[in-house]
Design a protein around this motif. Structure first.
Motif, PDB file in Angstrom:
ATOM      1  N   ARG A  14      31.477  15.423 -34.014  1.00 38.43           N
ATOM      2  CA  ARG A  14      30.025  15.548 -34.174  1.00 38.43           C
ATOM      3  C   ARG A  14      29.283  14.513 -33.335  1.00 38.43           C
ATOM      4  N   PHE A  15      29.865  13.309 -33.200  1.00 36.63           N
ATOM      5  CA  PHE A  15      29.262  12.259 -32.386  1.00 36.63           C
ATOM      6  C   PHE A  15      29.064  12.752 -30.955  1.00 36.63           C
ATOM      7  N   TYR A  16      30.085  13.379 -30.398  1.00 38.06           N
ATOM      8  CA  TYR A  16      30.008  13.836 -29.012  1.00 38.06           C
ATOM      9  C   TYR A  16      29.041  14.994 -28.851  1.00 38.06           C
ATOM     10  N   ASP A  17      28.911  15.851 -29.869  1.00 35.76           N
ATOM     11  CA  ASP A  17      27.893  16.911 -29.834  1.00 35.76           C
ATOM     12  C   ASP A  17      26.500  16.295 -29.712  1.00 35.76           C
ATOM     13  N   HIS A  18      26.243  15.281 -30.533  1.00 36.91           N
ATOM     14  CA  HIS A  18      24.939  14.610 -30.495  1.00 36.91           C
ATOM     15  C   HIS A  18      24.736  13.849 -29.189  1.00 36.91           C
ATOM     16  N   LEU A  19      25.799  13.239 -28.679  1.00 34.46           N
ATOM     17  CA  LEU A  19      25.708  12.500 -27.422  1.00 34.46           C
ATOM     18  C   LEU A  19      25.303  13.428 -26.278  1.00 34.46           C
ATOM     19  N   TRP A  20      25.972  14.576 -26.151  1.00 33.94           N
ATOM     20  CA  TRP A  20      25.648  15.510 -25.059  1.00 33.94           C
ATOM     21  C   TRP A  20      24.239  16.071 -25.210  1.00 33.94           C
ATOM     22  N   LEU A  21      23.832  16.335 -26.457  1.00 36.23           N
ATOM     23  CA  LEU A  21      22.474  16.825 -26.692  1.00 36.23           C
ATOM     24  C   LEU A  21      21.447  15.786 -26.235  1.00 36.23           C
ATOM     25  N   THR A  22      21.680  14.532 -26.587  1.00 34.13           N
ATOM     26  CA  THR A  22      20.764  13.453 -26.197  1.00 34.13           C
ATOM     27  C   THR A  22      20.734  13.279 -24.686  1.00 34.13           C
ATOM     28  N   LEU A  23      21.902  13.287 -24.042  1.00 34.12           N
ATOM     29  CA  LEU A  23      21.954  13.128 -22.587  1.00 34.12           C
ATOM     30  C   LEU A  23      21.245  14.292 -21.885  1.00 34.12           C
ATOM     31  N   GLY A  24      21.379  15.491 -22.443  1.00 32.50           N
ATOM     32  CA  GLY A  24      20.667  16.648 -21.888  1.00 32.50           C
ATOM     33  C   GLY A  24      19.159  16.477 -21.984  1.00 32.50           C
ATOM     34  N   ARG A  25      18.692  15.951 -23.095  1.00 32.22           N
ATOM     35  CA  ARG A  25      17.249  15.729 -23.268  1.00 32.22           C
ATOM     36  C   ARG A  25      16.736  14.661 -22.304  1.00 32.22           C
TER      37      ARG A  25
END
Length: 83
Positions: free
Chosen positions: A64-75
């Protein structure tokens, strides 16, 4: 004028590099000691360095951490593109 923040160059002696390394290590140790002291004095609001490390390890093991990380980096990337 000699500055303690001066970068390593080919002409630096071993003693100068060692002095810089010791200074960096003392600064890091001082920050950790301050953090530990604050975690004792202001217990509910400041977690200890060990509690933080254990929490960070637990988070890094979670997909889940990596899901949130990629979402944040995309934003962040989208914001740079939009700017």
């Amino acid at each position: 004028m000699h500055s303690s923040a001066h970068k390593l160059t080919a002409g630096d002696t071993r003693a100068q590099r060692l002095t810089r390394l010791v200074g960096i290590m003392l600064a890091a140790a001082s920050l950790l000691l301050l953090w530990q002291w604050l975690s004792i004095v202001i217990r509910p609001w400041v977690p200890s360095p060990m509690a933080t490390l254990m929490s960070m390890i637990g988070n890094l093991q979670s997909p889940r951490f990596y899901d949130h990380l990629w979402l944040t980096l995309g934003r962040v990337l989208a914001a740079f593109i939009a700017a």
